[in-house]
Design a protein around this motif. Structure first.
Motif, PDB file in Angstrom:
ATOM      1  N   ASP A   2     -60.894 -87.091  14.083  1.00 13.20           N
ATOM      2  CA  ASP A   2     -60.813 -85.798  14.745  1.00 13.20           C
ATOM      3  C   ASP A   2     -60.501 -84.716  13.713  1.00 13.20           C
ATOM      4  OD1 ASP A   2     -58.071 -85.942  14.235  1.00 13.20           O
ATOM      5  OD2 ASP A   2     -57.544 -86.397  16.303  1.00 13.20           O
ATOM      6  N   ASN A   8     -60.395 -90.570  16.383  1.00 12.24           N
ATOM      7  CA  ASN A   8     -60.618 -89.851  17.632  1.00 12.24           C
ATOM      8  C   ASN A   8     -60.298 -90.738  18.820  1.00 12.24           C
ATOM      9  OD1 ASN A   8     -62.589 -89.089  19.978  1.00 12.24           O
ATOM     10  ND2 ASN A   8     -62.334 -87.234  18.740  1.00 12.24           N
ATOM     11  N   ASN A   9     -59.729 -90.154  19.868  1.00 13.61           N
ATOM     12  CA  ASN A   9     -59.333 -90.932  21.039  1.00 13.61           C
ATOM     13  C   ASN A   9     -60.495 -91.711  21.661  1.00 13.61           C
ATOM     14  OD1 ASN A   9     -60.259 -88.268  21.941  1.00 13.61           O
ATOM     15  ND2 ASN A   9     -59.671 -88.946  23.965  1.00 13.61           N
ATOM     16  N   ASN A  10     -61.696 -91.169  21.613  1.00 16.79           N
ATOM     17  CA  ASN A  10     -62.852 -91.888  22.164  1.00 16.79           C
ATOM     18  C   ASN A  10     -63.163 -93.161  21.381  1.00 16.79           C
ATOM     19  OD1 ASN A  10     -63.407 -90.151  24.316  1.00 16.79           O
ATOM     20  ND2 ASN A  10     -64.466 -88.747  22.943  1.00 16.79           N
ATOM     21  N   GLN A  11     -62.891 -93.148  20.101  1.00 20.32           N
ATOM     22  CA  GLN A  11     -63.158 -94.337  19.283  1.00 20.32           C
ATOM     23  C   GLN A  11     -62.268 -95.504  19.719  1.00 20.32           C
ATOM     24  OE1 GLN A  11     -65.697 -94.733  17.201  1.00 20.32           O
ATOM     25  NE2 GLN A  11     -65.078 -96.852  16.965  1.00 20.32           N
ATOM     26  N   MET A  13     -61.512 -96.222  22.726  1.00 22.58           N
ATOM     27  CA  MET A  13     -62.180 -96.823  23.882  1.00 22.58           C
ATOM     28  C   MET A  13     -63.298 -97.758  23.427  1.00 22.58           C
ATOM     29  SD  MET A  13     -60.191 -95.652  26.049  1.00 22.58           S
ATOM     30  CE  MET A  13     -60.901 -96.482  27.419  1.00 22.58           C
ATOM     31  N   VAL A  14     -63.971 -97.404  22.347  1.00 22.87           N
ATOM     32  CA  VAL A  14     -65.018 -98.269  21.790  1.00 22.87           C
ATOM     33  C   VAL A  14     -64.399 -99.570  21.274  1.00 22.87           C
ATOM     34  CG1 VAL A  14     -66.749 -98.498  19.961  1.00 22.87           C
ATOM     35  CG2 VAL A  14     -66.548 -96.352  21.241  1.00 22.87           C
ATOM     36  N   GLU A  17     -63.516-101.691  24.212  1.00 26.68           N
ATOM     37  CA  GLU A  17     -64.745-102.212  24.803  1.00 26.68           C
ATOM     38  C   GLU A  17     -65.276-103.398  23.998  1.00 26.68           C
ATOM     39  OE1 GLU A  17     -69.060-100.583  26.293  1.00 26.68           O
ATOM     40  OE2 GLU A  17     -68.212 -99.711  24.467  1.00 26.68           O
ATOM     41  N   HIS A  45     -59.739 -96.636  33.597  1.00 24.36           N
ATOM     42  CA  HIS A  45     -59.045 -96.821  32.324  1.00 24.36           C
ATOM     43  C   HIS A  45     -57.710 -96.089  32.403  1.00 24.36           C
ATOM     44  CE1 HIS A  45     -62.215 -98.649  29.966  1.00 24.36           C
ATOM     45  NE2 HIS A  45     -63.009 -97.600  30.063  1.00 24.36           N
ATOM     46  N   TYR A  49     -51.464 -93.360  24.289  1.00 30.69           N
ATOM     47  CA  TYR A  49     -51.584 -93.234  22.844  1.00 30.69           C
ATOM     48  C   TYR A  49     -50.171 -93.089  22.284  1.00 30.69           C
ATOM     49  CZ  TYR A  49     -56.460 -92.329  23.981  1.00 30.69           C
ATOM     50  OH  TYR A  49     -57.738 -92.432  24.448  1.00 30.69           O
ATOM     51  N   SER A  91     -57.704-101.637  31.772  1.00 32.48           N
ATOM     52  CA  SER A  91     -59.021-101.353  32.336  1.00 32.48           C
ATOM     53  C   SER A  91     -59.200-102.195  33.584  1.00 32.48           C
ATOM     54  CB  SER A  91     -60.151-101.702  31.360  1.00 32.48           C
ATOM     55  OG  SER A  91     -60.072-100.945  30.186  1.00 32.48           O
TER      56      SER A  91
END
Length: 119
Positions: A2, A8-11, A13-14, A17, A45, A49, A91
């Motif tokens: 970021d 990054n926070n979305n990473q 989630m990857v 996953e 979800h 953090y 999740s």
């Protein structure tokens, strides 16, 4: 990364996953269970953090099954970076029939597989 040099926070989630898919698809298939490959969706979800993570970092994701219902189950995760707990998450997963586009119940075989991963 970021704007502040953190992952990054979305990473995150990857990463979660990838761990979840490995268990539901690869590990389950090795056990002779293919039902999750036919369809499963994320219903919810929940993420806490706890610490920012900068690269390079040694990342470890631990996951287990926290709850098994009739038509859903919940993964719980802890993600550590350089041996420091950086994230806790959950999740809720729902088995899904892709032909009817409707949720379905967990089979007895799926329940047995998932139960071996409960804490």
């Amino acid at each position: 990364m970021d704007a502040f040099g953190h992952v990054n926070n979305n990473q995150f989630m990857v990463l979660l996953e990838e761990a979840r898919v490995s268990m539901m698809f690869t590990t389950a298939a090795e056990a002779g269970l293919t039902g999750f490959r036919d369809g499963v969706v994320v219903a919810r979800h929940e993420v806490d953090y706890l610490l920012p993570v900068v690269v390079p970092a040694a990342i470890r994701v631990e996951l287990w099954i926290e709850r098994i219902g009739n038509a859903s189950f919940t993964f719980a995760y802890e993600l550590s970076a350089d041996d420091k707990l950086a994230l806790r998450a959950k999740s809720v997963m729902v088995p899904f029939d892709t032909e009817t586009q409707r949720p379905r119940r967990i089979t007895a075989e799926e329940r047995e597989f998932l139960q071996q991963w409960t804490d």
